[in-house]
Design a protein around this motif. Structure first.
Motif, PDB file in Angstrom:
ATOM      1  N   ASP A 255       0.820  -1.228   0.000  1.00 20.95           N
ATOM      2  CA  ASP A 255       0.000   0.000   0.000  1.00 20.95           C
ATOM      3  C   ASP A 255       0.840   1.257   0.000  1.00 20.95           C
TER       4      ASP A 255
ATOM      5  N   LYS B 245     -14.268   0.900   2.882  1.00 24.51           N
ATOM      6  CA  LYS B 245     -15.044   2.152   3.044  1.00 24.51           C
ATOM      7  C   LYS B 245     -14.297   3.332   2.423  1.00 24.51           C
ATOM      8  N   GLY B 246     -12.962   3.296   2.544  1.00 25.77           N
ATOM      9  CA  GLY B 246     -12.168   4.374   1.945  1.00 25.77           C
ATOM     10  C   GLY B 246     -12.317   4.369   0.429  1.00 25.77           C
TER      11      GLY B 246
ATOM     12  N   ASP C  49      -4.444   2.057  -6.269  1.00 22.93           N
ATOM     13  CA  ASP C  49      -5.637   2.408  -5.514  1.00 22.93           C
ATOM     14  C   ASP C  49      -6.541   3.321  -6.325  1.00 22.93           C
TER      15      ASP C  49
ATOM     16  N   SER D 152     -13.683  -3.152   9.650  1.00 24.64           N
ATOM     17  CA  SER D 152     -12.388  -2.624   9.246  1.00 24.64           C
ATOM     18  C   SER D 152     -11.865  -3.353   8.004  1.00 24.64           C
ATOM     19  N   GLY D 153     -11.335  -2.594   7.059  1.00 27.56           N
ATOM     20  CA  GLY D 153     -10.692  -3.178   5.888  1.00 27.56           C
ATOM     21  C   GLY D 153     -11.637  -3.623   4.797  1.00 27.56           C
TER      22      GLY D 153
ATOM     23  N   ARG E 286      -8.172  -5.788   3.422  1.00 28.33           N
ATOM     24  CA  ARG E 286      -6.797  -5.462   3.820  1.00 28.33           C
ATOM     25  C   ARG E 286      -6.032  -6.758   4.152  1.00 28.33           C
TER      26      ARG E 286
ATOM     27  N   ALA F 176     -11.967  -3.801  -8.286  1.00 31.71           N
ATOM     28  CA  ALA F 176     -12.092  -5.256  -8.376  1.00 31.71           C
ATOM     29  C   ALA F 176     -12.981  -5.693  -7.220  1.00 31.71           C
TER      30      ALA F 176
HETATM   31  N1  LIG Z   1     -11.929  -3.150  -4.491  1.00 30.72           N
HETATM   32  C1  LIG Z   1     -10.665  -3.058  -4.086  1.00 30.72           C
HETATM   33  N2  LIG Z   1      -9.654  -3.319  -4.920  1.00 30.72           N
HETATM   34  C2  LIG Z   1      -8.366  -3.264  -4.517  1.00 30.72           C
HETATM   35  N3  LIG Z   1      -7.991  -2.927  -3.267  1.00 30.72           N
HETATM   36  C3  LIG Z   1      -8.962  -2.646  -2.387  1.00 30.72           C
HETATM   37  C4  LIG Z   1     -10.344  -2.681  -2.727  1.00 30.72           C
HETATM   38  N4  LIG Z   1     -11.077  -2.358  -1.639  1.00 30.72           N
HETATM   39  C5  LIG Z   1     -10.200  -2.131  -0.648  1.00 30.72           C
HETATM   40  N5  LIG Z   1      -8.940  -2.296  -1.097  1.00 30.72           N
HETATM   41  C6  LIG Z   1      -7.700  -2.157  -0.310  1.00 30.72           C
HETATM   42  O1  LIG Z   1      -7.936  -2.744   0.971  1.00 30.72           O
HETATM   43  C7  LIG Z   1      -7.397  -1.935   2.012  1.00 30.72           C
HETATM   44  C8  LIG Z   1      -8.530  -1.507   2.958  1.00 30.72           C
HETATM   45  O2  LIG Z   1      -9.446  -0.686   2.259  1.00 30.72           O
HETATM   46  P1  LIG Z   1     -10.082   0.615   2.933  1.00 30.72           P
HETATM   47  O3  LIG Z   1      -9.021   1.417   3.643  1.00 30.72           O
HETATM   48  O4  LIG Z   1     -10.894   1.315   1.919  1.00 30.72           O
HETATM   49  O5  LIG Z   1     -10.999  -0.086   4.035  1.00 30.72           O
HETATM   50  P2  LIG Z   1     -11.790   0.579   5.240  1.00 30.72           P
HETATM   51  O6  LIG Z   1     -13.088  -0.130   5.335  1.00 30.72           O
HETATM   52  O7  LIG Z   1     -11.834   2.066   5.056  1.00 30.72           O
HETATM   53  O8  LIG Z   1     -10.851   0.190   6.459  1.00 30.72           O
HETATM   54  P3  LIG Z   1     -10.723   0.925   7.911  1.00 30.72           P
HETATM   55  O9  LIG Z   1     -12.070   0.894   8.553  1.00 30.72           O
HETATM   56  O10 LIG Z   1      -9.733   0.054   8.631  1.00 30.72           O
HETATM   57  O11 LIG Z   1     -10.219   2.311   7.630  1.00 30.72           O
HETATM   58  C9  LIG Z   1      -6.691  -0.779   1.311  1.00 30.72           C
HETATM   59  O12 LIG Z   1      -5.346  -1.140   1.124  1.00 30.72           O
HETATM   60  C10 LIG Z   1      -7.400  -0.691  -0.024  1.00 30.72           C
HETATM   61  O13 LIG Z   1      -6.574  -0.139  -1.037  1.00 30.72           O
END
Ligand SMILES: Nc1ncnc2c1ncn2[C@@H]1O[C@H](COP(=O)(O)OP(=O)(O)OP(=O)(O)O)[C@@H](O)[C@H]1O
Length: 460
Positions: free
Chosen positions: A126, A177-178, A135, A173-174, A351, A143
């Motif tokens: 990452d 959402k981001g 990203d 988490s993971g 993640r 994906a």
């Molecule tokens: N569809 C996707 N394709 C590729 N990578 C992804 C995808 N969705 C999430 N990721 C990767 O997975 C990881 C976690 O994603 P993200 O930070 O968006 O999750 P989150 O729900 O916001 O987690 P947290 O609550 O811990 O902040 C990141 O490294 C992100 O780049």
């Protein structure tokens, strides 16, 4: 980041002047740019401004300890690999930090070459520039969004994207959402040309006045809210917003204007606000750590991202996607490997999948990856259980996969192991704060203490 560490960057948080200096010199000779901080506060300041390829953090620092610092910064660091430096006797703490999300540790003294090896090992993570680009691609065409629940979510995102309304993204988490927040911004028409500003509420300065200034600005210095302009302000981990700032956020949501500290004239905000949380906000409201009126205001449009274990089809797509990314077509997934992936419960969601695929792509001996490559921590008994594939239900829809537990264990053992692991993760996520962890887990503090005692868990 290529496998060659030249061009990458390392933040070193180390108070020993001789050891720190030696590391800096050696890494610079290898073309690695370094930022060296000798206190926790200086390290935090560097990491607020700079996203390196790797963080190297000592455990004992003159103004605090590396464990607390990393726990605080980890959410904001995203996937930047963290390597702990331990002195003799610090191994227990290093192990605890690994459990809490650090990536590796080095026992001091060690040659700088070991850091270069780690940089090579983490290449493509990452943290690297290449993965940032990936990203962006993930946001435009993510994906693993082809399952029924994700297609439904995508339709909802498209529906609400052009509106001004505040959106709350919920989910473990993971879970992505981001990515969903960035996708909302990317679908928001004219807003897309304006900035997307991420505020990690858990990583705001502990000092309220400093946090307030960071968010709302002071005198002639604009804060993050203003930097978003007519774009998107993404408040990640909104449940961690300190109480005093919750009141200010509520006012911003209601009046669409705010005051910079020290300035009498209000500033109008045209930013769209997206908040995200993996905490159970009603529980936070019930225990009094989150304002009821703010929750009410934020949760009007709540979109929930399903956990990975409920999306086997996406899981397979994502596994192939990550393998392509990390092994560049040099490796494939064996049948028992895919079965093990499908049977796992994925507490860390995408993640965790990403990290397991990366590790397997780097370390496996054979070109075809099996269960043992993805789950090296499992013993033989687990490997047997992991070969049980997920079965779609009769209607062909995706049956949620709820367990990968060892079928040779008793139910009580399985339940205890899952409970122990979940409590450990939540505690780590909450920086060891029992009150917060109890709220997330939906139990009282006393019950949590009691469970921890019975499961032989401690915070430290
Ligand atoms: N569809 C996707 N394709 C590729 N990578 C992804 C995808 N969705 C999430 N990721 C990767 O997975 C990881 C976690 O994603 P993200 O930070 O968006 O999750 P989150 O729900 O916001 O987690 P947290 O609550 O811990 O902040 C990141 O490294 C992100 O780049």
């Amino acid at each position: 980041m290529s496998r060659n560490p030249a061009g990458s960057s390392v933040v070193i948080i180390e108070d020993d002047p001789v050891f720190g200096q030696a590391l800096v010199q050696r890494l610079r000779l290898a073309g690695v740019s370094t930022h060296w901080a000798q206190t926790a506060a200086a390290g935090e300041a560097v990491l607020q401004r700079h996203r390196p390829s790797l963080v190297l953090c000592d455990i004992r620092l003159p103004d605090g300890d590396g464990e607390a610092l990393m726990a605080r910064l980890m959410p904001q660091l995203g996937g930047v690999p963290i390597v702990i430096m331990t002195a003799f006797g610090g191994l227990d703490q290093a192990v605890r930090m690994l459990r809490a999300g650090a990536d590796d540790y080095l026992a001091k003294p060690f040659p700088a070459q070991r850091v270069l090896d780690k940089l090579r090992g983490f290449a493509g993570s990452d943290a690297s520039p290449a993965s940032d680009e990936d990203d962006v691609a993930a946001v435009l065409d993510p994906a693993g969004w082809r399952s029924q629940p994700m297609l439904a979510l995508q339709a909802e995102l498209e529906r609400v994207a052009p509106a001004e309304a505040t959106v709350l993204l919920a989910g473990e988490s993971g879970v992505g959402k981001g990515v969903a927040a960035r996708r909302l911004h990317a679908l928001a028409g004219a807003r897309t040309a304006a900035p997307f500003i991420l505020v990690d509420c858990a990583a705001l300065p502990a000092d309220i006045a400093a946090a307030e200034a960071a968010l709302f600005g002071r005198d002639d210095v604009p804060g993050l809210v203003e930097s978003a302009g007519a774009g998107t302000l993404f408040l990640d981990e909104v449940s961690d917003l300190p109480n005093a700032l919750q009141a200010r956020l509520l006012r911003l949501l209601e009046e669409r204007r705010f005051l910079r500290i020290g300035v009498a004239e209000p500033v109008v905000s045209r930013a769209r606000i997206i908040a995200a949380t993996n905490a159970h906000l009603p529980a936070r409201v019930a225990e009094g750590s989150f304002r009821n009126d703010l929750w009410f205001r934020l949760s009007g449009i709540t979109l929930t991202l399903p956990p990975l274990r409920a999306r086997p089809r996406d899981l397979q797509d994502l596994a192939v996607h990550f393998l392509q990314r990390f092994a560049k077509g040099q490796r494939s997934i064996a049948e028992d490997g895919m079965a093990a992936l499908l049977a796992h419960a994925w507490p860390g969601n995408i993640r965790e999948l990403r990290n397991r695929m990366e590790r397997a792509a780097l370390l496996a001996d054979a070109p075809t990856l099996g269960a043992g490559d993805f789950f090296p921590e499992r013993g033989t008994r687990q490997a047997v259980a992991a070969q049980t594939p997920a079965v779609p239900d009769q209607a062909g829809s995706e049956a949620p996969i709820v367990t990968d537990q060892d079928e040779l264990q008793s139910l009580a053992e399985v339940r205890e192991a899952a409970e122990r692991e979940h409590i450990r993760r939540v505690l780590a996520r909450c920086g060891g704060r029992i009150g917060d962890a109890a709220a997330v887990l939906g139990v009282s503090r006393t019950t949590l203490w009691d469970r921890m005692r019975r499961l032989d868990l401690s915070i430290r």
